[in-house]
Design a protein around this motif. Structure first.
Motif, PDB file in Angstrom:
ATOM      1  N   THR A  15      34.894  36.261  29.919  1.00  0.00           N
ATOM      2  CA  THR A  15      34.961  36.657  31.321  1.00  0.00           C
ATOM      3  C   THR A  15      36.410  36.730  31.816  1.00  0.00           C
ATOM      4  N   VAL A  17      38.406  35.434  33.928  1.00  0.00           N
ATOM      5  CA  VAL A  17      38.757  35.474  35.350  1.00  0.00           C
ATOM      6  C   VAL A  17      39.714  34.316  35.616  1.00  0.00           C
ATOM      7  N   ALA A  21      40.387  40.040  35.345  1.00  0.00           N
ATOM      8  CA  ALA A  21      39.655  40.553  36.513  1.00  0.00           C
ATOM      9  C   ALA A  21      39.749  39.508  37.612  1.00  0.00           C
ATOM     10  N   LEU A  24      33.929  38.432  38.964  1.00  0.00           N
ATOM     11  CA  LEU A  24      32.887  38.916  38.057  1.00  0.00           C
ATOM     12  C   LEU A  24      32.155  40.104  38.667  1.00  0.00           C
ATOM     13  N   PRO A  25      31.724  41.048  37.844  1.00  0.00           N
ATOM     14  CA  PRO A  25      31.001  42.206  38.363  1.00  0.00           C
ATOM     15  C   PRO A  25      29.661  41.814  38.989  1.00  0.00           C
ATOM     16  N   THR A  49      35.187  29.654  37.346  1.00  0.00           N
ATOM     17  CA  THR A  49      34.121  30.499  36.800  1.00  0.00           C
ATOM     18  C   THR A  49      33.049  29.644  36.141  1.00  0.00           C
ATOM     19  N   SER A 139      32.550  42.009  26.635  1.00  0.00           N
ATOM     20  CA  SER A 139      33.128  41.356  27.806  1.00  0.00           C
ATOM     21  C   SER A 139      32.761  42.131  29.058  1.00  0.00           C
ATOM     22  N   THR A 141      34.431  42.008  31.785  1.00  0.00           N
ATOM     23  CA  THR A 141      35.631  42.212  32.597  1.00  0.00           C
ATOM     24  C   THR A 141      36.770  42.894  31.853  1.00  0.00           C
ATOM     25  N   ASP A 142      36.778  42.839  30.529  1.00  0.00           N
ATOM     26  CA  ASP A 142      37.898  43.382  29.757  1.00  0.00           C
ATOM     27  C   ASP A 142      37.367  44.151  28.556  1.00  0.00           C
ATOM     28  N   ARG A 172      35.976  49.367  36.926  1.00  0.00           N
ATOM     29  CA  ARG A 172      36.385  48.651  38.139  1.00  0.00           C
ATOM     30  C   ARG A 172      37.205  49.587  38.999  1.00  0.00           C
TER      31      ARG A 172
END
Length: 173
Positions: A15, A17, A21, A24-25, A49, A139, A141-142, A172
Motif C-alpha cells: 500500500t 501510504v 500515494a 488508499l483508493p 494505514t 499494489s 497504489t503503485d 489516480r
C-alpha cells in the motif's frame, strides 16, 4: 468473523501510504469494509494505514514488508497463518525471484493451501505442483510498470478458493 463454510476475502499488499500515494483508493476501502477476512502482504510504510485496517477489518491477517520500519515490524510478523472455510492460508511479503518460485514456496510452505505474497507489485496466480496456490494481488497504489494498480477479492468456500477476481483501479487524479 467468517462462517465455518465460507468467507469473503480481500487480498492486498504494498500500500505504501504516504510514500507512493496520499491515501488508499476508495474501491479498496469499500472492499475492506465488505470482506470477512483481509490479507495484507506487507509494505504498509506507515502505522496509520495499519491502524485503519485494524479498525475496519473484521479479521486481519497481515505481515510486515521490507519497507516497513521498526514499529511495524514490532506489530506484525514476517509470516502469518490462518485457517478458514477449510483452507490453510499463509502470508509473506517476499518469495524471491519469479524463476523457481513455485518450488521454493512448496518447500517453505508445505502445509499451506494458499500463499498470499507481495513485494513485486505484479499480480501473480500460479500453483506449485503438490504445493500451495500462489497469489500476489499487486499494489493498489503503485503500479510500477504494470498497466493498472490492483488488488484481489475471492471467496473461501468449503475448502475451495472461488470467485477470484483481479480488480484494476483507475489512474489516480
Amino acid at each position: 468473523m467468517p462462517s465455518d463454510s465460507f468467507a469473503r476475502l480481500l487480498l492486498t499488499s504494498d500500500t505504501h501510504v504516504p510514500t507512493r500515494a496520499r491515501s488508499l483508493p476508495a474501491p479498496l476501502l469499500r472492499a475492506l469494509d465488505e470482506a470477512d477476512v483481509v490479507f495484507h502482504a506487507g509494505d504498509w510504510v506507515d502505522t496509520a494505514t495499519l491502524d485503519l485496517f485494524e479498525a475496519r477489518a473484521r479479521w486481519l491477517v497481515a505481515v510486515h514488508g521490507n519497507n516497513d520500519g521498526q514499529e511495524l515490524r514490532e506489530r506484525l510478523p514476517e509470516v502469518a497463518r490462518a485457517e478458514l472455510a477449510g483452507l490453510r492460508f499463509a502470508v509473506v511479503h517476499e518469495t524471491g525471484p519469479a524463476r523457481g518460485r513455485e518450488q521454493r514456496c512448496r518447500s517453505r510452505f508445505p502445509d499451506t493451501d494458499v500463499l498470499v505474497f507481495g513485494h513485486s507489485h505484479i499480480p501473480w496466480d500460479s500453483r506449485a505442483p503438490g504445493g500451495p496456490r500462489l497469489l500476489n494481488p499487486g499494489s493498489p497504489t503503485d503500479r510500477r510498470r504494470q498497466p493498472f494498480a490492483t488488488y484481489l477479492t475471492a471467496r473461501a468456500d468449503d475448502g475451495h478458493l472461488t470467485e477470484l477476481r483481479l480488480h484494476r483501479l483507475p489512474p489516480r487524479s
